[in-house]
Design a protein around this motif. Sequence first.
Motif, PDB file in Angstrom:
ATOM      1  N   VAL A  27     -43.250  19.013 -60.175  1.00  0.00           N
ATOM      2  CA  VAL A  27     -43.757  19.173 -61.528  1.00  0.00           C
ATOM      3  C   VAL A  27     -42.592  18.971 -62.480  1.00  0.00           C
ATOM      4  CG1 VAL A  27     -44.926  20.694 -63.167  1.00  0.00           C
ATOM      5  CG2 VAL A  27     -45.468  20.850 -60.715  1.00  0.00           C
ATOM      6  N   THR A  28     -42.624  17.910 -63.266  1.00  0.00           N
ATOM      7  CA  THR A  28     -41.539  17.719 -64.227  1.00  0.00           C
ATOM      8  C   THR A  28     -41.758  18.651 -65.417  1.00  0.00           C
ATOM      9  OG1 THR A  28     -42.573  15.932 -65.522  1.00  0.00           O
ATOM     10  CG2 THR A  28     -41.358  15.301 -63.527  1.00  0.00           C
ATOM     11  N   GLY A  73     -41.302  21.775 -65.309  1.00  0.00           N
ATOM     12  CA  GLY A  73     -42.037  22.901 -64.722  1.00  0.00           C
ATOM     13  C   GLY A  73     -41.339  24.233 -64.850  1.00  0.00           C
ATOM     14  N   GLY A 102     -46.249  23.695 -67.557  1.00  0.00           N
ATOM     15  CA  GLY A 102     -45.650  23.198 -66.317  1.00  0.00           C
ATOM     16  C   GLY A 102     -45.384  24.296 -65.313  1.00  0.00           C
ATOM     17  N   VAL A 126     -48.664  25.501 -63.761  1.00  0.00           N
ATOM     18  CA  VAL A 126     -49.114  24.549 -62.748  1.00  0.00           C
ATOM     19  C   VAL A 126     -48.320  24.726 -61.460  1.00  0.00           C
ATOM     20  CG1 VAL A 126     -49.191  22.098 -62.150  1.00  0.00           C
ATOM     21  CG2 VAL A 126     -49.976  22.859 -64.405  1.00  0.00           C
ATOM     22  N   ALA A 127     -47.000  24.817 -61.597  1.00  0.00           N
ATOM     23  CA  ALA A 127     -46.144  24.982 -60.420  1.00  0.00           C
ATOM     24  C   ALA A 127     -46.486  26.258 -59.663  1.00  0.00           C
ATOM     25  CB  ALA A 127     -44.682  24.981 -60.843  1.00  0.00           C
ATOM     26  N   VAL A 171     -43.269  23.529 -53.706  1.00  0.00           N
ATOM     27  CA  VAL A 171     -43.234  23.080 -55.096  1.00  0.00           C
ATOM     28  C   VAL A 171     -41.811  23.050 -55.637  1.00  0.00           C
ATOM     29  CG1 VAL A 171     -44.065  23.500 -57.438  1.00  0.00           C
ATOM     30  CG2 VAL A 171     -45.553  23.996 -55.472  1.00  0.00           C
ATOM     31  N   VAL A 225     -39.593  21.902 -59.292  1.00  0.00           N
ATOM     32  CA  VAL A 225     -39.744  21.652 -60.729  1.00  0.00           C
ATOM     33  C   VAL A 225     -38.451  21.052 -61.264  1.00  0.00           C
ATOM     34  CG1 VAL A 225     -41.382  23.554 -61.024  1.00  0.00           C
ATOM     35  CG2 VAL A 225     -38.932  23.971 -61.400  1.00  0.00           C
ATOM     36  N   VAL A 278     -46.832  15.891 -60.864  1.00  0.00           N
ATOM     37  CA  VAL A 278     -47.404  16.284 -62.150  1.00  0.00           C
ATOM     38  C   VAL A 278     -46.350  16.008 -63.210  1.00  0.00           C
ATOM     39  CG1 VAL A 278     -48.421  18.133 -63.526  1.00  0.00           C
ATOM     40  CG2 VAL A 278     -48.776  18.082 -61.029  1.00  0.00           C
ATOM     41  N   ASN A 288     -45.153  16.472 -66.624  1.00  0.00           N
ATOM     42  CA  ASN A 288     -45.385  17.406 -67.716  1.00  0.00           C
ATOM     43  C   ASN A 288     -44.242  17.432 -68.737  1.00  0.00           C
ATOM     44  OD1 ASN A 288     -46.734  19.986 -68.861  1.00  0.00           O
ATOM     45  ND2 ASN A 288     -44.662  20.666 -68.356  1.00  0.00           N
ATOM     46  N   VAL A 302     -55.476  20.899 -62.982  1.00  0.00           N
ATOM     47  CA  VAL A 302     -54.556  20.166 -62.112  1.00  0.00           C
ATOM     48  C   VAL A 302     -54.863  20.455 -60.649  1.00  0.00           C
ATOM     49  CG1 VAL A 302     -52.139  19.847 -61.459  1.00  0.00           C
ATOM     50  CG2 VAL A 302     -52.759  20.092 -63.873  1.00  0.00           C
ATOM     51  N   THR A 342     -55.790  17.437 -57.998  1.00  0.00           N
ATOM     52  CA  THR A 342     -54.880  17.181 -56.879  1.00  0.00           C
ATOM     53  C   THR A 342     -55.410  17.712 -55.558  1.00  0.00           C
ATOM     54  OG1 THR A 342     -53.627  19.221 -57.283  1.00  0.00           O
ATOM     55  CG2 THR A 342     -52.868  17.219 -58.406  1.00  0.00           C
TER      56      THR A 342
END
Length: 234
Positions: A7-8, A10, A15, A18-19, A29, A31, A73, A75, A208, A212
């Motif tokens: 997740v950029t 994140g 973000g 989501v992570a 995960v 980030v 992702v 973000n 998300v 995914t």
Amino acid sequence: MARSVLVTGGNRGIGLAVARALAADGDRVAVTHRDTRPPDGLLAVRAEMTDPQSIDTAFDKVEAEHGPVEVLVVNAGITRDRLLLRMEERDFTEVVDVNLQGAFRTVRRAVRGMMRARWGRIVLMSSMTYAYGAPGQVNYAAAKAGMLGMARSLAWELGPRNITVNVVAPGLIDTDMSREITDGRRRHLLAITPLGHAGEVEDVAAAVRYLTGESGRYVTGAVLPVSGGLGLGG
């Protein structure tokens, strides 16, 4: 089965939510972050979205720890809000460079492994500003609108390899960034939001997770608004 997720941006806000949600599902995960403190409990790698070498290095670190990225992702983003007559060219180009070209750079790096594996999930984090616009955000709205064309073109290119590419478009979500907008702007946004209140970061994370996850396996090239109806029909 646990997947390798990146997740950029994140490290906070949407973000991070989501992570955390994907990690709670059992995924491995990672980030990206820049200058802020990385979150606890997640693999954090520094990355600058304007620098392809920095992105390459971040992916190398994630792949060494978690394996090839299977779920991406995108973000990471910035704002440089100014009315057009006060907006410098660099305000426009910097936002497009980070938000849109950064997405291009990140996706291009991620699909190497996805194409070899013949499987992947990509989500681009846009904004409902792509549909309704916003004063002072010519740069931001243009970048976020560009993500739609990017996703739909990539859906055609990558679909034969079982890689889906979708867009999530949040409306007014309760984050540190949204708390910085003026009271007048907030009242206006709520007035044109049918549900009449701001959303939570968990609402975006749920979208998300769907795109995914197994339930979203036949969805690609789509735009999923998480906006309480803001921009309805846009």
